[in-house]
Design an enzyme around this catalytic site. Structure first.
Site, short mmCIF file in Angstrom:
data_model
loop_
_atom_site.label_atom_id
_atom_site.label_comp_id
_atom_site.label_asym_id
_atom_site.label_seq_id
_atom_site.Cartn_x
_atom_site.Cartn_y
_atom_site.Cartn_z
N CYS A 134 0.79 -0.89 0.22
CA CYS A 134 0.14 0.37 -0.02
C CYS A 134 0.86 1.00 0.05
O CYS A 134 2.11 1.14 0.68
CB CYS A 134 -1.21 0.22 1.53
SG CYS A 134 -1.99 -1.64 1.35
N GLU B 167 16.15 2.46 -15.50
CA GLU B 167 16.21 1.16 -15.59
C GLU B 167 16.07 0.33 -16.83
O GLU B 167 16.21 0.62 -17.77
CB GLU B 167 14.95 0.61 -14.73
CG GLU B 167 14.87 -0.83 -14.81
CD GLU B 167 13.37 -1.12 -14.78
OE1 GLU B 167 13.20 -0.36 -13.04
OE2 GLU B 167 12.83 -2.12 -14.96
N CYS C 214 18.24 1.25 -9.48
CA CYS C 214 17.47 1.97 -8.72
C CYS C 214 17.38 1.95 -7.62
O CYS C 214 18.87 1.91 -7.21
CB CYS C 214 15.58 1.58 -9.17
SG CYS C 214 14.52 2.44 -7.57
N HIS D 137 15.70 -5.54 -8.56
CA HIS D 137 14.15 -5.68 -7.32
C HIS D 137 14.09 -7.17 -7.44
O HIS D 137 13.10 -8.05 -6.93
CB HIS D 137 13.19 -5.96 -9.51
CG HIS D 137 13.57 -4.35 -9.18
ND1 HIS D 137 13.29 -3.98 -10.14
CD2 HIS D 137 12.70 -3.66 -8.57
CE1 HIS D 137 13.44 -2.61 -10.15
NE2 HIS D 137 12.39 -2.30 -9.30
#
Ligand code: GLN
Ligand code: ZN
Length: 766
Positions: A520, A669, A730, A698
């Site tokens: 969230c 990226e 990132c 990631h």
């Protein structure tokens, strides 16, 4: 009487109960039956809440354990082979495997994830094959309708329509578009509609949000084919065809002509649809009017909404009008109840999901001539908001008036600034740096929570941050990075950190919105003119620079990202709000520069996602987005280098815009996509320096030196090596030190190795 209705409700629960339940299950702290019981309780609570607000059409099947697009994929049995194919047993574990992947001995990659239209919600991309088989593998909409019925609540099941679902999917291992599968897919939807009718369903909402896009002929034909069939299949069912986020515009006439019972219009984002829809609606067609903003947090102006509803009631009669939010309320927080900390004046201007369904039902009654006095508080709140002295800042407005076009232009061009900067700062060939954040250790998050609760004083908190900055600087020096960062340990979130310090922004305690699965975000709210009472980042940049001889970057979140990841005010164009943020950030740039910082990074990870859905509106957006970035960047003189970062790799269509930003160094990226975007840079003769990410952050895997030298060599073929940097994809915030340490060591080694190869073969450098 117009019908009070809703298109969808947040799933996470008022205190993110779904997140807690999912993460406990994944961590093995709860079993499946506990998770399913909690999900059932949340669904019941949502239905009861909407029912007691007075809604007549309450959605079901808008709940999901992870993602409604993935649920649809399972509903139609489109399970990729690696997860067991069409015969796989469907249940929560398959859902989570497809959404999150499977690690261990048999590693299974998850489905790709991408943004849902122009929102910050991410869905899982269906993977389809040219010979894809479909079946009604999971009658979830029937199950949830029955579940609500057993509670005494009659609901309107929501389906993601076949055309939009196919368009969201990707054809793997085959040629052609996904729409060629429509004929195979439609029988599943037909069977589903029959099952729903059999269960006693009266209305079904079918979402075809693709209707808000510029559609190619094949898609228009697919919609025509699909709804000529589905609309006539079960005469007793009433279909509501819903699209949102934008006007239907050129698709309006086609949509109104389909054999459905009602069409939904987003009158917040596409008010221009109303008059033509009233003129063209055939006899018997109802219109669902989205007059309450489902994608933003402002209380509805009842006079604006009522004017629209009354036009429709006069033309169609009350019984042919449904009152609704503009889109599903998935995109707003659940309830204002927990926001006791918000300033009461501001709180009165807001409505979250719980408050919005009450607005819908009051508006429906008022449009039917009943209880108009119920709207008085809303009317008063909207008038107070318009008149409030907190919204406009005359000094800022005067300053904006005085801005000149020259203030958007940096001195010299990229190559000239490069020479000036390199005289100030010496850098090797293929310099190394990182995107900004270092692992956010749990102690820091805990310390921040204790600071908020008053259990830790500011001095003690800052001492902890100082220790962390020291550790990050020392690590980077030891590892041999060339351009350092302070690691951003003082930032909870790259947007909220600035929002807390800017005038015109408010932050909430629990205004969470689902981003994907259990994740969230808590977007700040921009309620008024933005200004910067004090420098926001200078203290930490200066502290970090004081610890080392090497240059340390100043780190800012760019104006477009600040806007895009917040709830923006709806009383002025977004571009105007963005310009105000930009002006505040420009002052920050100047303060950083004056404090001796030689490189300032302005992150814009959200630049591309702000692109409007309709192509006709994109140029205007890109114009103001670029201007706002330049207003910030041009605060810096020629001897200061401006860097920027974006977290995606699809650049071709916006390459000219990227070049216009005129950033001295751009990191993007690239690792996962195999550096494929480098072609765009070469083709467009991109003039400035570039850092294509060579470390995929990631993934928890530590990239080897060889993987990274390969990527750098590829990059050096597309971009002159003098203009190339070695960086991760990132920030490192979500990673652990145990991975980051070896990964950055390898990154530095890889950069040195390729740099020495290039030095040895000067021809490669021309
Ligand atoms: N500077 C930010 C970081 O490193 C950038 C994050 C982002 O691009 N989303 O965390
Ligand atoms: Zn990023």
């Amino acid at each position: 009487m117009p019908i009070a209705s809703n298109l969808g409700y947040p799933r996470i629960g008022p205190s993110r109960e779904l997140k807690t339940a999912l993460e406990s299950y994944w961590a093995g702290r709860q079993d499946l039956s506990q998770l399913l019981a909690e999900a059932r309780r949340l669904r019941a609570e949502r239905w009861r809440q909407q029912s007691s607000a007075g809604l007549e059409h309450i959605p079901s099947n808008d709940f999901s354990l992870y993602d409604h697009v993935l649920d649809t994929t399972l509903m139609v049995g489109a399970v990729p082979e690696r997860f067991g194919g069409p015969g796989a047993e469907i249940g929560p574990d398959l859902i989570f495997a497809m959404a999150r992947g499977v690690s261990g001995e048999t590693e299974l990659a998850p489905l790709d994830m991408t943004k849902w239209f122009d929102t910050n919600y991410h869905y899982l991309v269906p993977e389809l094959a040219p010979d894809q088989a479909f079946s009604l593998a999971w009658p979830k909409p029937v199950e949830e309708f029955e579940e609500a019925k057993a509670l005494g609540i009659r609901t309107r099941p929501v389906l993601l329509g076949p055309v939009s679902w196919l368009r969201l999917g990707r054809m793997v291992g085959g040629q052609g578009g996904t729409l060629q599968l429509l004929d195979r897919l439609l029988p599943v939807y037909e069977e589903l509609l029959e099952r729903l009718a059999g269960a006693g369903v009266e209305w079904v909402q079918i979402d075809e949000p693709c209707l808000s896009q510029d559609l190619p002929v094949e898609a228009l034909e697919a919609l025509e084919t699909a709804y000529q069939r589905l609309g006539r299949r079960v005469p007793s069912l009433r279909l509501l065809l819903a699209s949102y986020f934008s006007a239907l515009g050129p698709n309006l006439e086609m949509a109104l002509g389909l054999p459905v019972a009602a069409v939904h219009l987003d009158l917040v984002n596409g008010p221009e649809d109303l008059e033509p829809a009233l003129a063209l609606a055939p006899e018997g067609l109802s219109l669902s009017l989205g007059v309450v903003d489902g994608h933003n947090v402002w209380r509805t102006d009842p006079d604006r909404a009522l004017a629209q509803l009354e036009r429709a009631v006069t033309r169609l009669g009350g019984s042919r009008v449904l009152v609704a939010p503009s889109c599903s309320l998935l995109h707003v927080p659940v309830s204002l109840r927990s926001e006791s900390g918000l300033d009461p004046e501001l709180r009165a201007w807001l409505a979250f999901a719980e408050e919005k369904v009450v607005e819908v039902s009051q508006l429906a009654r008022a449009a039917g001539g009943q209880g108009p006095e119920e709207l008085e508080p809303a009317r008063a709140a909207c008038a107070a908001r318009r008149a409030s002295a907190r919204v406009t800042d005359p000094a800022l407005r005067a300053r904006l008036q005085r801005l000149t076009p020259e203030q958007l232009v940096r001195p010299g061009d990229g190559p000239v600034r490069r020479l000036i900067w390199r005289q100030r700062v010496s850098m090797p060939l293929l310099p190394t740096t990182t995107v900004g954040s270092f692992p956010q250790v749990p102690e820091l998050r805990r310390a921040r929570a204790r600071l908020r609760r008053g259990e830790l004083d500011r001095a003690a908190y800052e001492a902890l941050i100082e220790d962390e900055v020291r550790r990050v600087i020392r690590f980077q020096e030891e590892t041999g990075l060339d351009l350092l960062v302070h690691g951003e340990p003082e930032r909870n979130d790259m947007v909220e950190y600035f929002a807390e310090q800017l005038q015109g922004f408010a932050t909430t305690r629990a205004g969470w919105v689902q981003s994907y699965g259990s994740r969230c975000a808590k977007p700040p709210i921009i309620y008024g003119d933005v200004s910067r009472p004090e420098p926001m980042t200078v203290r930490w940049a200066v502290f970090a620079q004081g610890l080392t001889e090497r240059p340390v970057k100043g780190m800012l979140t760019g104006p477009v990202t600040m806007l895009q990841w917040s709830f923006a005010r709806d009383d002025q164009p977004r571009g105007d709000t963005c310009r105000q943020i930009a002006l505040a950030l420009r002052d920050e740039v100047q303060d950083l520069e004056a404090a001796g910082i030689s490189v300032i990074q302005i992150d814009e990870p959200a630049l591309r996602e702000g692109l409007p859905l309709h192509r006709g509106r994109q140029a205007a957006y890109l114009r103001w987005a670029v201007d706002c970035f330049r207003l910030v960047a041009a605060g810096a003189g020629a001897a200061t280098q401006v860097h920027t970062h974006m977290c995606y790799s699809e650049f071709d269509e916006i390459m000219d815009t990227i070049a216009e930003l005129d950033a001295d160094v751009l990191y993007i990226e690239a690792a996962r996509s195999g550096m494929s975007l480098l072609g765009s840079f070469a083709r467009h003769h991109y003039p400035n320096e570039v850092g294509p990410g060579i470390y995929d952050i990631h993934s928890p895997l530590v990239p080897t030196v060889a993987e990274m030298t390969d990527r750098l060599r590829l990059a050096a073929r597309a971009i002159p090596p003098e203009r190339l940097w070695a960086v991760p994809d990132c920030g490192l915030k979500t990673r652990g030190w145990a991975e980051v340490e070896p990964a950055l060591h390898n990154l530095v080694t890889a950069a040195r190795q390729v740099a020495s190869e290039l030095d040895a073969v000067p021809a490669a450098r021309s």
